[in-house]
Scaffold this motif. Structure first.
Motif, PDB file in Angstrom:
ATOM      1  N   GLU A 113       0.967  -1.236   0.054  1.00 21.59           N
ATOM      2  CA  GLU A 113       0.065   0.074   0.061  1.00 21.59           C
ATOM      3  C   GLU A 113       0.973   1.403   0.052  1.00 21.59           C
ATOM      4  O   GLU A 113       0.600   2.156  -0.651  1.00 21.59           O
ATOM      5  N   ARG A 114       1.953   1.113   0.823  1.00 20.88           N
ATOM      6  CA  ARG A 114       2.850   2.378   0.638  1.00 20.88           C
ATOM      7  C   ARG A 114       3.490   2.587  -0.697  1.00 20.88           C
ATOM      8  O   ARG A 114       3.520   3.880  -0.940  1.00 20.88           O
ATOM      9  N   LEU A 115       3.908   1.735  -1.475  1.00 21.44           N
ATOM     10  CA  LEU A 115       4.296   1.835  -2.908  1.00 21.44           C
ATOM     11  C   LEU A 115       3.111   2.424  -3.600  1.00 21.44           C
ATOM     12  O   LEU A 115       3.351   3.237  -4.522  1.00 21.44           O
ATOM     13  N   VAL A 116       2.004   1.792  -3.579  1.00 18.65           N
ATOM     14  CA  VAL A 116       0.802   2.454  -4.124  1.00 18.65           C
ATOM     15  C   VAL A 116       0.544   4.091  -4.000  1.00 18.65           C
ATOM     16  O   VAL A 116       0.461   4.694  -4.908  1.00 18.65           O
ATOM     17  N   LEU A 132       5.290   5.248 -12.599  1.00 12.45           N
ATOM     18  CA  LEU A 132       5.240   3.802 -13.456  1.00 12.45           C
ATOM     19  C   LEU A 132       6.684   2.760 -12.801  1.00 12.45           C
ATOM     20  O   LEU A 132       6.244   1.877 -12.440  1.00 12.45           O
ATOM     21  N   LYS A 133       7.581   3.407 -12.115  1.00 12.78           N
ATOM     22  CA  LYS A 133       8.817   2.636 -11.779  1.00 12.78           C
ATOM     23  C   LYS A 133       8.226   2.099 -10.563  1.00 12.78           C
ATOM     24  O   LYS A 133       8.550   0.710 -10.309  1.00 12.78           O
ATOM     25  N   LEU A 134       7.429   2.973  -9.676  1.00  8.47           N
ATOM     26  CA  LEU A 134       6.960   2.167  -8.415  1.00  8.47           C
ATOM     27  C   LEU A 134       5.820   1.163  -8.490  1.00  8.47           C
ATOM     28  O   LEU A 134       5.982   0.069  -8.010  1.00  8.47           O
ATOM     29  N   TYR A 135       5.077   1.312  -9.623  1.00  2.82           N
ATOM     30  CA  TYR A 135       4.284   0.157  -9.975  1.00  2.82           C
ATOM     31  C   TYR A 135       4.787  -0.969 -10.449  1.00  2.82           C
ATOM     32  O   TYR A 135       4.483  -2.108 -10.202  1.00  2.82           O
ATOM     33  N   ARG A 136       5.836  -0.656 -11.262  1.00  2.00           N
ATOM     34  CA  ARG A 136       6.522  -1.913 -11.732  1.00  2.00           C
ATOM     35  C   ARG A 136       7.269  -2.585 -10.568  1.00  2.00           C
ATOM     36  O   ARG A 136       7.687  -3.878 -10.525  1.00  2.00           O
ATOM     37  N   THR A 137       7.989  -1.881  -9.560  1.00  2.00           N
ATOM     38  CA  THR A 137       8.537  -2.444  -8.379  1.00  2.00           C
ATOM     39  C   THR A 137       7.555  -3.337  -7.750  1.00  2.00           C
ATOM     40  O   THR A 137       7.851  -4.374  -7.257  1.00  2.00           O
ATOM     41  N   LEU A 138       6.402  -2.817  -7.371  1.00  3.27           N
ATOM     42  CA  LEU A 138       5.324  -3.699  -6.729  1.00  3.27           C
ATOM     43  C   LEU A 138       4.993  -4.785  -7.403  1.00  3.27           C
ATOM     44  O   LEU A 138       5.066  -5.932  -7.058  1.00  3.27           O
ATOM     45  N   LEU A 139       4.725  -4.726  -8.842  1.00  5.96           N
ATOM     46  CA  LEU A 139       4.684  -5.994  -9.391  1.00  5.96           C
ATOM     47  C   LEU A 139       5.594  -6.985  -9.468  1.00  5.96           C
ATOM     48  O   LEU A 139       5.461  -8.291  -9.416  1.00  5.96           O
ATOM     49  N   ALA A 140       6.813  -6.503  -9.580  1.00  9.61           N
ATOM     50  CA  ALA A 140       8.005  -7.407  -9.431  1.00  9.61           C
ATOM     51  C   ALA A 140       8.149  -8.135  -7.987  1.00  9.61           C
ATOM     52  O   ALA A 140       8.441  -9.297  -8.249  1.00  9.61           O
ATOM     53  N   LYS A 141       7.858  -7.357  -7.075  1.00  6.00           N
ATOM     54  CA  LYS A 141       8.003  -8.017  -5.598  1.00  6.00           C
ATOM     55  C   LYS A 141       6.778  -8.946  -5.338  1.00  6.00           C
ATOM     56  O   LYS A 141       6.953  -9.665  -4.458  1.00  6.00           O
ATOM     57  N   TYR A 142       5.546  -8.336  -5.942  1.00  4.24           N
ATOM     58  CA  TYR A 142       4.311  -8.986  -5.364  1.00  4.24           C
ATOM     59  C   TYR A 142       3.466  -9.109  -6.468  1.00  4.24           C
ATOM     60  O   TYR A 142       2.416  -8.447  -6.672  1.00  4.24           O
ATOM     61  N   PRO A 143       3.621  -9.981  -7.678  1.00  2.90           N
ATOM     62  CA  PRO A 143       2.890 -10.020  -8.739  1.00  2.90           C
ATOM     63  C   PRO A 143       1.513 -10.720  -8.696  1.00  2.90           C
ATOM     64  O   PRO A 143       0.743 -10.575  -9.405  1.00  2.90           O
ATOM     65  N   ASP A 144       1.500 -11.504  -7.704  1.00  2.50           N
ATOM     66  CA  ASP A 144       0.075 -11.939  -7.288  1.00  2.50           C
ATOM     67  C   ASP A 144      -0.812 -11.301  -6.208  1.00  2.50           C
ATOM     68  O   ASP A 144      -1.611 -12.241  -5.663  1.00  2.50           O
ATOM     69  N   ALA A 151      -2.176  -1.915  -9.480  1.00  2.87           N
ATOM     70  CA  ALA A 151      -0.981  -1.196  -9.890  1.00  2.87           C
ATOM     71  C   ALA A 151      -0.832  -1.482 -11.402  1.00  2.87           C
ATOM     72  O   ALA A 151      -0.721  -0.489 -12.227  1.00  2.87           O
ATOM     73  N   ARG A 152      -1.446  -2.586 -11.970  1.00  3.22           N
ATOM     74  CA  ARG A 152      -1.570  -2.677 -13.399  1.00  3.22           C
ATOM     75  C   ARG A 152      -2.641  -1.844 -14.198  1.00  3.22           C
ATOM     76  O   ARG A 152      -2.227  -1.141 -15.135  1.00  3.22           O
ATOM     77  N   ASP A 153      -3.691  -1.495 -13.713  1.00  2.00           N
ATOM     78  CA  ASP A 153      -4.811  -0.543 -13.894  1.00  2.00           C
ATOM     79  C   ASP A 153      -4.116   0.954 -13.918  1.00  2.00           C
ATOM     80  O   ASP A 153      -4.436   1.469 -14.653  1.00  2.00           O
ATOM     81  N   ASN A 154      -3.538   1.152 -12.869  1.00  2.00           N
ATOM     82  CA  ASN A 154      -2.899   2.708 -12.540  1.00  2.00           C
ATOM     83  C   ASN A 154      -1.749   2.722 -13.649  1.00  2.00           C
ATOM     84  O   ASN A 154      -1.476   3.984 -13.933  1.00  2.00           O
ATOM     85  N   MET A 155      -1.198   1.693 -13.951  1.00  2.00           N
ATOM     86  CA  MET A 155       0.052   2.052 -14.954  1.00  2.00           C
ATOM     87  C   MET A 155      -0.511   2.519 -16.311  1.00  2.00           C
ATOM     88  O   MET A 155       0.127   3.371 -16.747  1.00  2.00           O
ATOM     89  N   LYS A 156      -1.736   1.925 -16.696  1.00  2.46           N
ATOM     90  CA  LYS A 156      -2.503   2.813 -17.881  1.00  2.46           C
ATOM     91  C   LYS A 156      -2.639   4.215 -17.976  1.00  2.46           C
ATOM     92  O   LYS A 156      -2.439   4.817 -18.733  1.00  2.46           O
ATOM     93  N   LEU A 157      -3.123   4.668 -16.437  1.00  3.33           N
ATOM     94  CA  LEU A 157      -3.341   6.146 -16.331  1.00  3.33           C
ATOM     95  C   LEU A 157      -1.934   6.651 -16.299  1.00  3.33           C
ATOM     96  O   LEU A 157      -1.944   7.854 -17.186  1.00  3.33           O
ATOM     97  N   GLU A 158      -0.865   6.143 -15.854  1.00  6.48           N
ATOM     98  CA  GLU A 158       0.337   6.915 -15.795  1.00  6.48           C
ATOM     99  C   GLU A 158       0.848   6.783 -17.069  1.00  6.48           C
ATOM    100  O   GLU A 158       1.473   8.066 -17.453  1.00  6.48           O
ATOM    101  N   GLU A 159       0.857   5.957 -17.869  1.00  4.20           N
ATOM    102  CA  GLU A 159       1.320   6.030 -19.328  1.00  4.20           C
ATOM    103  C   GLU A 159       0.333   6.924 -20.092  1.00  4.20           C
ATOM    104  O   GLU A 159       1.138   7.575 -21.131  1.00  4.20           O
ATOM    105  N   LYS A 160      -0.687   7.284 -19.774  1.00  5.93           N
ATOM    106  CA  LYS A 160      -1.506   8.411 -20.532  1.00  5.93           C
ATOM    107  C   LYS A 160      -0.957   9.616 -20.315  1.00  5.93           C
ATOM    108  O   LYS A 160      -0.790  10.603 -21.049  1.00  5.93           O
ATOM    109  N   ARG A 161      -0.699   9.788 -18.935  1.00  5.02           N
ATOM    110  CA  ARG A 161      -0.082  11.017 -18.438  1.00  5.02           C
ATOM    111  C   ARG A 161       1.168  11.431 -18.891  1.00  5.02           C
ATOM    112  O   ARG A 161       1.677  12.302 -19.447  1.00  5.02           O
ATOM    113  N   LEU A 162       2.201  10.063 -19.213  1.00  7.38           N
ATOM    114  CA  LEU A 162       3.467  10.259 -19.662  1.00  7.38           C
ATOM    115  C   LEU A 162       3.249  10.655 -21.171  1.00  7.38           C
ATOM    116  O   LEU A 162       4.012  11.680 -21.776  1.00  7.38           O
TER     117      LEU A 162
END
Length: 172
Positions: A113-116, A132-144, A151-162
């Motif tokens: 939750e802190r990463l999110v 995006l880097k923090l969401y990727r970190t979360l997915l790498a450490k806690y994929p399931d 995190a996956r859903d929010n990555m889409k939002l951040e990619e649009k922002r980028l």
């Protein structure tokens, strides 16, 4: 005054990062061997936080950021330091400190939750790359984990922002 061995150079005091004042305890700690030096730095951070001197705590932490994993702080101190770093806009360091504090407390869900949380704040602050880097970190450490899909859903939002930020910059 102690004599230095022949050929030894005097220790140079570390310089604070631009915009941050050096904390004397942190500077003193640098002159000692690694273990006691890190212990003194952790103690200086603890004292600064207890005194409400978040900026000074951040200054000491900045001096030891490369050795941060060796700093022995209690979970509540990592949390307080992370909150101070978050308030200062140091998103990556804030995420590290908040995540470490939660893990030390044995709370993997709070660590996620802190990463999110920090990723969201970085995105809101116009730093989608950091988010995006923090969401990727979360997915790498806690994929399931429960937070992985979020995190996956929010990555889409951040990619649009980028993309939007790059398009805007290209027109300016």
């Amino acid at each position: 005054q102690p004599q230095q061995p022949e050929g030894a150079r005097p220790a140079r005091a570390p310089q604070p990062p631009p915009g941050r004042a050096a904390h004397p305890a942190g500077a003193q700690a640098r002159g000692h061997p690694a273990g006691p030096r890190r212990h003194a730095a952790a103690r200086a951070i603890e004292l600064c936080l207890a005194a409400g001197q978040a900026g000074a705590a951040i200054g000491v932490f900045d001096e030891y950021v490369a050795e941060r994993a060796e700093l022995r702080l209690a979970p509540a101190q990592w949390e307080a330091l992370g909150r101070a770093l978050l308030g200062a806009g140091s998103f990556m360091q804030a995420a590290w400190a908040l995540h470490a504090g939660a893990l030390l407390a044995g709370d993997a869900l709070s660590a996620q939750e802190r990463l999110v949380e920090v990723a969201g704040k970085a995105g809101e602050a116009g730093q989608p790359e950091v988010a995006l880097k923090l969401y990727r970190t979360l997915l790498a450490k806690y994929p399931d984990s429960a937070r992985a899909q979020f995190a996956r859903d929010n990555m889409k939002l951040e990619e649009k922002r980028l993309v939007t930020a790059r398009d805007t910059a290209g027109r300016g």
